[in-house]
Design an enzyme around this catalytic site. Structure first.
Site, PDB file in Angstrom:
ATOM      1  N   CYS A   1       0.815  -1.222   0.000  1.00 54.62           N
ATOM      2  CA  CYS A   1       0.000   0.000   0.000  1.00 54.62           C
ATOM      3  C   CYS A   1       0.846   1.268   0.000  1.00 54.62           C
ATOM      4  CB  CYS A   1      -0.951   0.004   1.192  1.00 54.62           C
ATOM      5  SG  CYS A   1      -1.995  -1.449   1.240  1.00 54.62           S
TER       6      CYS A   1
ATOM      7  N   HIS B   1      -3.106   7.250   3.034  1.00 53.17           N
ATOM      8  CA  HIS B   1      -3.525   5.952   2.487  1.00 53.17           C
ATOM      9  C   HIS B   1      -4.893   5.629   3.085  1.00 53.17           C
ATOM     10  CE1 HIS B   1      -3.910   1.905   1.359  1.00 53.17           C
ATOM     11  NE2 HIS B   1      -3.548   1.377   2.511  1.00 53.17           N
TER      12      HIS B   1
ATOM     13  N   ASN C   1     -10.112   0.005   0.619  1.00 51.85           N
ATOM     14  CA  ASN C   1      -8.661   0.149   0.549  1.00 51.85           C
ATOM     15  C   ASN C   1      -8.192  -0.330  -0.825  1.00 51.85           C
ATOM     16  OD1 ASN C   1      -5.905  -0.193   0.734  1.00 51.85           O
ATOM     17  ND2 ASN C   1      -5.951  -1.137   2.763  1.00 51.85           N
TER      18      ASN C   1
END
Ligand code: UT7
Length: 325
Positions: A112, A250, A280
């Site tokens: 990520c 994020h 996500n």
């Protein structure tokens, strides 16, 4: 040394929306659990488009917004955990899809945090004068590597992509920061690639080639490094948190962002959040969020913005940028 400006943004998400209620027909979960524990209401799931397809669409939009032709791009870096193939890289596939015939292309793998790592890599090349115009993309079709029977993970992630065009300029990127720790937390987030199985081995392990995660460990790590990465990227820059207009974190879990806001005493309104709509999207989440901000007209010339991410590896990092367009 030159500086680096962001001159265009773009994004693309698959059309298919999967709501929390719909997921509750697949695994034992509920809209109430998912939305209160994560802030996620729905996500986009690809019905066949691969990572390169998503990346190319975001890239073309970013090129349009930068008013550049694909042939002007001399570097393409794609951050992804869900590439189309081991070989070629997703960046090489995108090169063909968009006709960027003059570019050097490669992928970056940092889960990520991938977009932050890819962006920082491009920044270094432009600063040294090696390349002039770079396309940096975060793109994921995580639904390919999801265990759709595991409620601990499959409710969290989504598919999407975001892109930025960078070029050499007078100002823009103020500071970059990256960090990794493969020693302490490598097992917290995992997705194996093909395993060593060949006719010369007597025993081979059967391992899971889907995402597994220790959610609580990742949560604790995330809160710690998101806060320290924000502080780190301000150090030695004569900027304090009060000078920052927006933070683009994020997009993993609203509770992680709220913890960080509280810890650093930052107004929640400074954090741009769209995880409710997309879940996500790993390497895509930061450029996807930035493009939405850009389209909403939130970013004004001179604004100071921090991108901050964390992910498997473990990896984490941040970028402080002065908005120049
Ligand atoms: O990009 C990096 C990616 N990862 C992350 O950012 C993840 C960071 N971690 C988190 O966001 C949170 O830890 C989660 C959202 C993953 C989990 O939230 P939590 O508050 O830490 O829940 P938990 O794991 O402690 O689970 C609590 C309960 C458990 O049941 P018991 O043992 O208390 O009976 C789980 O089995 O919730 C259960 N549970 C669920 N229930 C309904 C776990 N997943 C689900 C689900 N629906 N989807």
């Amino acid at each position: 040394m030159k500086n680096v400006e962001i001159i265009g943004t773009g994004s693309y998400v698959p059309q298919r929306i999967v709501t929390n209620d719909e997921l509750s027909t697949i695994v034992e979960t509920s809209d109430e659990w998912i939305s209160t524990r994560t802030g996620i209401s729905e996500r986009r799931i690809s019905l066949g488009e691969n990572t390169s397809d998503l990346a190319a669409k975001a890239a073309l939009e970013a090129l349009k917004s930068a008013k550049l032709d694909a042939k002007d791009i001399d570097l393409i870096i794609i951050a992804t955990t869900s590439p189309d193939s081991y070989v070629p890289s997703t960046a090489c596939i995108v090169q063909e899809l968009i006709g960027a015939t003059n570019a050097v292309c490669f992928d970056v793998s940092a889960a990520c945090t991938g977009f932050i790592f890819a962006l920082n890599t491009a920044v270094q090349y432009i600063k040294t004068g090696e390349y002039k115009n770079a396309l940096v993309v975060g793109a994921e079709v995580l639904s390919k590597i999801m265990d759709w029977k595991d409620r601990n993970t499959c409710v969290l992630f989504g598919d999407g992509s975001g892109a930025m065009v960078l070029r050499a300029g007078e100002e823009g990127i103020i500071k970059t920061y990256m960090a990794s720790d493969g020693v302490k937390g490598r097992e917290f987030l995992h997705c194996f690639a093909a395993q060593n199985k060949n006719p010369f081995m007597y025993n081979s392990l059967d391992v899971k080639d889907k995402i597994t995660m220790s959610g609580k460990d990742v949560f604790k790590f995330a809160v710690k490094v998101m806060a320290s990465s924000i502080e780190k990227v301000l150090e030695t820059t004569q900027n304090s948190i009060e000078d920052i207009d927006y933070i683009v974190p994020h997009q993993a879990n609203i509770r992680i962002i709220e913890f960080v806001a509280k810890k650093l005493k930052i107004d929640m309104n400074k954090f741009f959040v769209n995880l409710n709509k997309y879940g996500n999207t790993s390497g895509a989440s930061i450029p996807l969020a930035l493009d939405e901000m850009n389209k909403q007209g939130l970013l004004k010339k001179g604004n100071k913005v921090i991108f901050v991410g964390f992910g498997g590896g473990l990896t984490w990092g941040s970028v402080l940028v002065k908005w120049t367009i």
